[in-house]
Every structure is written in structure tokens, then in C-alpha cells.
Scaffold this motif. Structure first.
Motif: not given
Length: 1012
Positions: A552-562
Motif C-alpha cells: 500500500a504505497l502512497s504513489e506506487g512503483t513501476t514494473v522496472e523498479e519492482n
């Protein structure tokens, strides 16, 4: 002059002495004087006009700075050149987007016919003049002064070069004067070959077969005829040489790259014939060559439409362009003495250098070499395009970008995927989305979304192992808790597994146990590790919010970062930042930028291996089994699934020793994917299938890279150690006696179970509703399990911690650590006798209904002929037995305090059923009910020996849900037409497997919640 005049006068006097001159003396004298007067005036006028002209010329150029030789040469050779992009291994992709395509070439790489055609047409005296041709200048001036309809032009190649590279296209005497001055000056600074080469590289040639504006002979040759400039034939050279007089009239292509009509092509072809004629007149070609070229079908040589790089590879072109600008922006800032890190926090500074970088990237002719493997990229695009199970495409309202009018727009399920080489960080391939025309957002690199339960290994299990809090099999508490109004749950909201091995909790993606573990380590700020692994948009709350542990991130992450973060485990704990641009070269081949790998140690090799070993289970018996079953090859894979609240995002990230592949699916405007499941399968099943499909695609492109022969190897400090399964401590005699000793992987450097287990004490226990409780002093002995063990209250408090929870849920029957001889707590008996049950008989089987919730067992009496003989006592989990025929029976329920219920109704194995005596039992007769049998079916599922109905939820021991629901294996519940659950249970029918509870817990968090 004086002597010359005197000689003339003497000659005239001699002539005057002649007889025939006497008659003409008077008139001749007058004529001569008039001639002398005219001559004087002519000379004076010429001097005056010349002086005025020179003065006027000087006034026109007085503002022109005196350029040095180097300055003038630099300006001439500073023409813009289009940057190009390449796949890995230097495979050409195309040109970056620009207003003007240009590729530099040398004069030695230009066909001689081109040079001859240009000289014959544009500057026949090029080899003789010193920058200008006076008569041509005067002719042009007179045509301008007289406003003649015929304008033959008077600019040499040198003048045209000055106009295009130093001055402007302004039509004025001032510009023309400067042009003449600078052309004459340039002839002293450059050779004829240098001037000619520069001219051929800067002159515009209309449009190419992509519809782009082009300049330079090399670009024209490739863009119009599809050949190199040195390969141009005589007719082709003549055609190209004729274009600059009217580029867009003579070019054969429209602004969309289509070939013009036959009528529209005629002016350009006529111009080619004119060039050929001038070449013949100038002696460059003979009559035979002229006639042959004149009759040549030049239109047959025009190349067909060519797709631009951004049309063939839109996601890739835009991504490389953006990354190149970031790289050049940092370089420019560094060249100016500015720390490039400031660009990340100072918006105005970043905007400034981004603008400068954009100009450079588009116009400096860079060659940008990427890490993208062409074969893999093409294979992934095709596999993603052909995938059939994305989900429903909705229609919404939007604005037309041109007209601004409201239009219907499609809103399909989007996809983002990326493939990274672990040891180098090279991005080998990616999928940016479904259709670039629908949305230009690159869902692999730019879309920030909740990463769901894929967060658990990164933020919870990995750090907990690194800190020495747990080993791979250490027990975690899967017991519900509440914080204010937030009550998180697992995929099945009623699922509480109590004490559960960490390995199982991760494989089955249990939310509650992960949150409890994260609560134990959150004070150490494990989110700092996410920063080390490249998570770029973490907010302060993400470091303290408990729900961050399940994505539950405030803004999220990208597929690349993950995906890049998961590669850290594959690299023995080293984070290697993923990159897509290997190097950038300038026009001369000098390296402007070269990527350098800079590993960052995040986890120890021991932690990385243990997490990897745990994540292997996800694919073999956890939430990723469908992905493994989809693969066409076998490799040492580890993976994790993830789903955000309400199925708005589904993820699967997996890796082997060589590569990591991450996949995400969801809508651009977040909405549930849990719809139309009968058509598209369950969301978690879809992403499993897509991950396997994409992995198969890249395997076909490069089997050796994608399926390495090696496997993950355990570091020497990773050891297998024994421990007590419910405490995680060193086994005690009581733990061994209870059969609860387990063994699993530990990092010997930070944690081994050495402290003796203190969780158990000798105790007698009973089982109620599948849970074990301490027996009371007055609990009937026949229902007590002797030689049992009870859990110490201090241990219970320690395990539940500050989050609390129901102690009775620590050892539920469905827990893999449950044991019928181990009890957690005392049962809160109500002190009232249990309710009577209703008995029935079917042949020789006696069955009865359930009684009160504190019942520990049942007694069955034979009451034939008024008797009252105890036949047997059974535990509360048993509700049927086989009895003798021709006898009458009653059933009595017994609770934990020893209190008994009234007799049930009397039943006879002879087939008749007798009512109990109301006076004897002091109560009204209890009407018989239909008892369940070994599993209650209630829905599109069936238990063993039990049938479900009425479109409800099928449940039952050993029950398999079916028919529009993913069923379950042992002790599984088919629920809500969705994914079933159970230990190693496989679902069936539409839409697909529900394996081990699926990957979706209906959890509600203060922000956004993860599911599996």
C-alpha cells in the motif's frame, strides 16, 4: 594621360592640314570638344557611382563582425544532424524524431555524377571564382532593380553556404552584401573541396519516403532512392541535384511519405532533364550518356513508403529518447560545474537542462546504442499482442486532441512487462502497453502502481531474515487483528492459520502474518532498503505505514523498479540499477556517455539465497503454480505474485540466475479486474499465464540466456537447523514429544535457534470446533487427550504482541503446525447445559445434528425396551456412527464442563423413529432435522459425500468446489464463484485454478491494500 592627349592633338593637327579636312575643321572641332567633354563626364560619373556604391556597400556590412578563420569554419561545419538509435549489438533501429533529417557524409563518399550535376546546375565557374561571379552579381542586381520577370540567380555555392550556415534567408541588400563579403573571405579559409562537401551536407532536399524534411545528399540518396550517396546513378544524381531549386515542388513524396501522383511528379522529372542538359553542355557527359539518362524511368527508382522508427517501435523510440535526454542533461549540467544531483530536486534547473538536452539529442547526430535485444523485443511484442485473457475493454468519454470535442475512447486492460539481465542490469526487452495509439504511457517504466504482495519479500521477509529475526521456516502468527477501523484479512476473509511457517506464509501470500512480521521490524526502517533498490517515489508515510508491508504505497512503483529490486536477490544481495542505454557516441564516433555498473549491497548473500529458496515454493506449491505450468522449459525460478485492493492491479515477478521478468496488468483509470471471469479467467490466473507466455517468447529468442544450466547455490553460512515449529526456538523435550520439531534454512551469521523452547507445558487437552483447548478438572475423561501439552500464557502474549488477537486461533485445525495434543488456551464455557441434538438413522448409520459451541463430545445410548446402555462416546468432530440393527438409540451432547444435554429423539435401526417422552425430558419434542454428512455443500461446489446447491458457497472437509468456481483441495472452500483455497487444492472448470488460497486477500488498509 597628358602625353597621350598631346599625341592625339598632334595627330589631329596633322589631319587638319589635309585639304579634305578643311571643310570639316569647324564641325570636327566642335565634335571633338563635345567628345572630350563627354569622356570627362563619364569618367567623373564612373568614379562617383563607384564611390557611392562602395560607400553603400560599406554601410550595408558595417555591422558585420570580423570573424576569425576558426570561427567562420566552425559555423560552416556546425550543421544539425539527426541522432540515431540502435538495438544491442549495434543493430540499427532508425532516427529519432526531429524537424529535419540529416546525416553527414564526406566528399569521397559521394558519387562523382552528383558533384558534376551540382556544378553544372548551380555554379559552373566554381573552380575558377573566388567566392563570387561579378557578372552574375550585376545581372542579379539589374534584374532586381528592373523588377524583371526572369530571375536567373547569382549565388555561387560559396554564397549559398554562407546564407544557410552563417546568415539567414532574409531577402535584403544588407544580407546580400554580407553574403558577398563573407563568401570572398571564406574562399581564403577553406579549400574548394571543403566548401563543396559542406554544401552537399547542408542543402535541403524536400521530403523522404517517411514524409520527413531532409537535408544533405546522403540523407537524400537514402530517403529518396534507398541507396548510399556514392551509389547514385547518373539519372538519380541529376534528379537529386535539381531538387534544391524548389525542394517541396521537386521532391517525389508528400508530407505523409506517399509517392506523389504522376502529374505532381512531372516538375521534378522535368528539372532532372534540365540538369542533364546542362551537364552535357558543360562537357560532363556525352550525347550517348545524355540520351540514355533522358529516357531512364526515374520514377521506378523511388523507394516505397518507409515507416519511421517511432511508428515501427513507438514505445522503444520514445523511451530511448527520454533516457538520452536525461543523460545529456546531466552531462551538460556537469560541464557547467553543476552537481547533476541537483536536477533531481530543483525543477527550474532540471527544466533548463532538459530543454538544452532535447535540442542536442535531436540535432547533434548522436548514435544512441541501447541494451534492447531485438529478437526478444519483437517476440515479447507479439506474445503480448496475441494474449487473449487481458480482460474486458470498457468505453469512456474523452476529448479529441485536435478538435477538443468529446469522443468515445477505449479503455482496455493495460500491460507492462520488463526483462532485466541480473548481473549487468541491462534491460533486454519490455512491453510498454497494448496499443500506443490508445495511450503513450510506457506501463513498464512510467506507470506507478501499488505493487501488492510482491512487496513482501522486499520489505518484510528479506529484511526480517537480514536482521536475524526469522529463518525460512520460523513460525509467524496468522491471527486477525484490528487497528482502529482497519481489520486486514487474508484472501479468504475467514482464513486464520494461526502459527504458520514463514515459508508457507510467503508461498501462500498470507497478509496477516506478513503484517505482523512487518510490525516487528518496522522500527528499523526497512523501507530504507527500498530506497537502495531504486524505489523513487516513496513518501514519508511509506516508511511508517504498516500497510506498506503488503504494497500500500502512497504513489506506487513501476514494473522496472519492482523487477529491478527482485533482481537483487538473484545477484546475491547486490542491487544493480537497470539501464537501457549502453553508450552514446557523437558524429565522429567519440564516446559521449558510457554506462558504468555500480553495485549496491542491500542484502547479504545468505539472506538473498534464503528468500530465493522460499520464493521457489511460490511456483511449485503456492500462488504461481499456473505460471510454472505455462512454461515450456524448466529452470531454477523463484517468483512472487501480487494483487492490490479490489483486483485493480495484478503482478508476477520471477527470476532465475540469469534474468528477471516482471509483469503487471490493470486499467489506466484503476478499476477492478474481477469481472467477466468466465471469459478471461481469474485476474491472478491471467497474470500467471501472461508471465509464462512472455517468458516462453524470450526463451524462443535466446534459450541459452533465458534457461541457464546453473542454479542458485547456497552460501556456506546458510545452514539447515532444527527448531520447535510453534516457537522457532531450539527443540525442547516437550516440543519433540508433541511432534512439533521442524527444520529449515537459517543464516548462521545472524541467527540460529539456540535458546531452548519455552512454549509448552504438560497438559490435558480437548478439541472444540477444530481448535485445541486446555481440559478442565471436570471435563469427562473420555473426551480428554491425555499426555498433551499446553502453550504457556507468556508465550501466547509474546507471539500475539501489541497487535493482540484471539489466542484460540493460534493453533487452528487447518494450521500446518496444529497438533491435536497441543492446546493454546482455556475455553470460555458458558456454564449452561448443551442443547439437545436431533438424531436420525439411515440403514445402520446413526447421525445427529450439532449442539452448543462448547460441546467436546457425544454419548450414544441404547434405549431398546426401556434400557439406557452407553454404547460409545465420540469426540465433537464426529456426528455419525454405525450401530446394530433392530435397536433404539438416543444421543446426548457433553460440554467441556461435563454438563450434558437432554436426550435426543429416539431412533430405531428398524426404520421407525420415536419421539422422546416430553415429561421425562422436561421439554417439548425436538423435530428431526436433516443432518449434514462429512461436508456441507452449499453452492456450485460439492464436499465429499455432500452436494452443494442453490448457487451458494460450497464447503466441506475434503470438498472440491466446481462449476464456475475454483475449487479447493483438502479442507478447502469453494467460495463466491471465485478462487477456492486449501492445502494443495486445484480448482476446476471456469475460469481456472485457485491454488492455495489464490493471491487476493480482501484487506482494507488506511490507504490502499495489497492482496496476494
Amino acid at each position: 594621360m597628358k602625353d597621350w592627349i598631346e599625341k592625339i592633338n598632334a595627330k589631329i593637327d596633322e589631319l587638319l592640314e589635309q585639304k579634305w579636312m578643311k571643310k570639316l575643321r569647324i564641325s570636327g572641332s566642335v565634335t571633338w570638344n563635345l567628345f572630350l567633354l563627354f569622356l570627362v563626364f563619364a569618367l567623373v560619373g564612373t568614379v562617383f557611382v563607384g564611390s557611392v556604391g562602395a560607400g553603400y556597400f560599406a554601410s550595408l556590412v558595417k555591422e558585420e563582425p570580423l570573424r576569425s578563420k576558426q570561427e567562420l569554419r566552425d559555423q560552416i561545419f556546425s550543421y544539425e544532424e539527426t541522432s540515431e538509435i540502435y538495438f544491442a549489438n549495434d543493430i540499427y533501429i532508425g532516427k529519432l524524431r526531429t524537424d529535419l533529417d540529416r546525416r553527414e557524409t564526406s566528399l569521397s563518399n559521394v558519387a562523382p555524377e552528383v558533384v558534376n550535376a551540382v556544378l553544372a546546375t548551380e555554379d559552373e565557374y566554381f573552380r575558377e571564382h573566388n567566392g563570387i561571379v561579378p557578372k552574375a552579381v550585376i545581372r542579379g542586381l539589374l534584374q532586381d532593380v528592373t523588377n524583371s520577370a526572369t530571375q536567373t540567380g547569382g549565388s555561387t555555392l560559396t554564397q549559398q553556404l554562407i546564407k544557410n550556415q552563417v546568415l539567414t534567408n532574409e531577402v535584403s541588400y544588407e544580407r546580400k552584401a554580407k553574403e558577398i563579403l563573407l563568401a570572398m573571405r571564406l574562399e581564403h579559409f577553406m579549400t574548394k573541396e571543403e566548401i563543396l562537401e559542406a554544401y552537399l551536407n547542408i542543402i535541403p532536399y524536400g521530403r523522404n519516403s517517411s514524409g520527413r524534411n531532409i537535408a544533405g545528399v546522403e540523407t537524400a540518396a537514402e530517403g529518396i532512392f534507398g541507396v548510399k550517396a556514392k551509389e547514385l546513378s547518373l539519372p538519380q544524381a541529376a534528379y537529386i541535384a535539381g531538387i534544391p531549386q524548389a525542394p517541396f515542388a521537386y521532391t517525389p513524396f508528400t508530407n505523409t511519405g506517399e509517392l506523389k501522383s504522376e502529374e505532381a511528379l512531372k516538375p521534378g522529372i522535368d528539372r532532372m532533364k534540365t540538369v542533364l542538359y546542362r551537364m552535357k553542355e558543360a562537357g560532363y557527359i556525352d550525347d550517348a550518356q545524355y540520351n540514355e539518362a533522358l529516357n531512364y524511368d526515374i520514377a521506378a527508382d523511388f523507394r516505397g513508403p518507409e515507416m519511421r522508427a517511432e511508428d515501427r517501435y513507438p514505445w522503444l523510440t520514445y523511451e530511448l529518447e527520454a533516457r538520452a535526454k536525461d543523460i545529456i542533461a546531466e552531462k551538460l549540467a556537469k560541464d557547467d560545474g553543476i552537481d547533476p544531483e541537483r536536477l533531481k530536486s530543483e525543477k527550474k534547473l532540471k527544466d533548463k537542462y532538459t530543454i538544452l538536452a532535447d535540442r542536442d539529442v535531436r540535432s547533434k547526430g548522436y548514435r544512441i546504442y541501447s541494451t534492447i535485444n531485438k529478437d526478444m523485443y519483437d517476440a515479447m511484442q507479439k506474445a503480448a499482442k496475441d494474449f487473449q485473457y487481458y480482460g474486458h475493454t470498457y468505453t469512456g468519454k474523452g476529448k479529441d486532441p485536435v478538435t477538443g470535442e468529446e469522443i468515445d475512447i477505449e479503455m482496455p486492460v493495460q500491460v507492462g512487462s520488463i526483462l532485466i539481465e541480473n548481473t549487468t542490469g541491462r534491460i533486454l526487452s519490455f512491453v510498454g502497453g497494448r496499443d500506443f495509439k490508445t495511450t503513450q504511457v510506457n506501463h513498464a517504466t512510467q506507470a506507478y502502481r501499488s505493487n501488492g504482495s510482491t512487496m513482501k519479500p522486499l520489505l518484510v521477509y528479506g529484511p526480517a531474515i537480514e536482521y536475524g529475526v526469522i529463518g525460512a521456516g520460523s513460525p509467524l502468527v496468522d491471527v486477525k487483528f484490528s487497528i482502529g477501523s482497519w481489520s486486514p484479512s487474508n484472501y479468504i476473509t475467514s482464513d486464520e492459520r494461526g502459527l504458520i511457517p514463514a515459508r508457507e506464509a510467503l508461498a501462500d501470500s498470507q497478509n496477516i502474518s506478513a503484517l505482523r512480521l512487518y510490525n516487528d521490524i518496522i522500527s528499523r526502517r526497512p523501507a530504507d532498503l527500498l530506497v537502495k533498490m531504486g524505489f523513487s517515489k516513496l513518501h514519508p508515510d511509506d516508511f511508517t505505514n504498516l500497510a506498506t508491508g503488503i504494497g500500500a504505497l502512497s504513489e506506487g512503483t513501476t514494473v522496472e523498479e519492482n523487477t529491478n529490486a527482485f533482481a537483487t536477490f538473484a545477484n546475491g544481495g547486490q542491487f544493480i540499477d537497470a539501464y537501457m542505454i549502453d553508450r552514446i557516441e557523437d558524429q565522429e564516433g567519440n564516446i559521449v556517455y558510457q554506462h558504468e555498473v555500480e553495485p549496491v549491497q542491500v542484502f547479504s548473500p545468505e539472506t538473498s539465497y534464503i528468500v530465493t529458496d522460499m520464493l521457489r515454493d511460490v511456483l511449485t506449491k503456492g500462488t504461481g503454480t499456473m505460471a510454472r505450468n505455462t512454461l515450456k522449459f524448466s529452470s531454477d525460478f523463484a517468483a512472487k505474485t501480487g494483487t492490490s485492493q479490489e483486483y485493480k492491479d495484478v503482478w508476477l515477478v520471477g527470476y532465475n540466475p540469469n534474468v528477471s521478468l516482471g509483469v503487471w496488468m490493470g486499467y489506466d483509470q484503476p478499476r477492478t479486474l474481477y469481472a467477466f471471469n468466465n471469459t478471461y479467467l481469474q485476474p491472478s490466473v491471467r497474470v500467471n499465464k501472461l508471465w509464462g507466455t512472455l517468458m516462453n517468447a524470450v526463451y524462443d529468442a535466446d534459450p541459452q540466456l533465458i534457461d541457464p544450466p546453473t542454479s542458485f547455490k547456497a552460501p556456506k553460512n546458510v545452514v539447515t537447523a532444527s527448531f520447535c515449529g510453534i516457537s522457532g526456538m531450539a527443540p525442547s523435550a516437550a516440543c519433540a514429544s508433541a511432534g512439533l520439531v521442524r527444520s529449515d534454512l537459517f543464516n548462521a551469521k545472524v541467527f540460529l535457534p539456540s535458546q531452548p523452547d519455552d512454549s509448552l507445558a504438560s497438559s490435558s487437552v480437548v478439541t472444540i470446533k477444530g481448535k485445541t483447548y486446555n481440559a478442565l478438572p471436570n471435563t469427562p475423561a473420555e473426551f480428554v487427550k491425555a499426555g498433551g501439552a499446553g502453550i504457556n500464557q507468556d508465550f501466547i502474549k509474546r507471539m500475539l504482541g501489541r497487535l493482540g488477537g484471539n489466542p484460540a486461533s493460534l493453533l487452528p485445525k487447518n494450521s500446518t503446525l496444529s497438533n491435536s495434543s497441543v492446546s493454546a488456551v482455556d475455553f470460555p464455557a458458558d456454564g449452561s447445559p448443551p442443547a439437545a441434538v436431533s438424531a436420525s438413522v439411515n440403514g445402520s448409520t446413526l447421525s445427529w445434528s450439532e449442539s452448543s459451541n462448547d460441546v467436546v463430545g457425544y454419548r450414544i445410548y441404547n434405549v431398546t425396551n426401556g434400557g439406557n446402555t452407553l454404547v460409545t462416546s465420540v469426540l465433537e468432530s464426529t456426528q455419525s456412527i454405525t450401530v446394530a440393527s433392530g435397536q433404539a438409540y438416543v444421543v446426548v451432547a457433553v460440554d467441556i464442563t461435563g454438563l450434558t444435554s437432554p436426550h435426543s429423539n429416539v431412533v430405531s435401526t428398524g426404520g421407525s423413529e420415536n419421539e422422546p417422552d416430553p415429561e421425562e425430558n422436561d421439554q417439548e419434542p425436538i423435530p428431526p432435522t436433516t443432518p449434514p454428512t462429512n461436508g456441507n455443500g452449499n453452492g456450485n461446489g460439492s464436499g465429499s459425500n455432500g452436494n452443494g446447491s442453490n448457487n451458494g458457497d460450497g464447503s466441506g472437509n475434503n470438498g472440491n468446489g466446481s462449476n464456475n468456481g475454483d475449487g479447493s483441495g483438502n479442507n478447502g472452500n469453494g467460495s463466491n464463484n471465485g478462487n477456492g483455497s486449501g492445502s494443495n487444492g486445484d480448482g476446476s472448470d471456469n475460469p481456472g485454478d485457485g491454488t492455495n488460497g489464490g493471491d487476493n486477500g480482501n484487506t482494507t488498509t488506511p490507504t490502499e491494500t495489497s492482496r496476494r
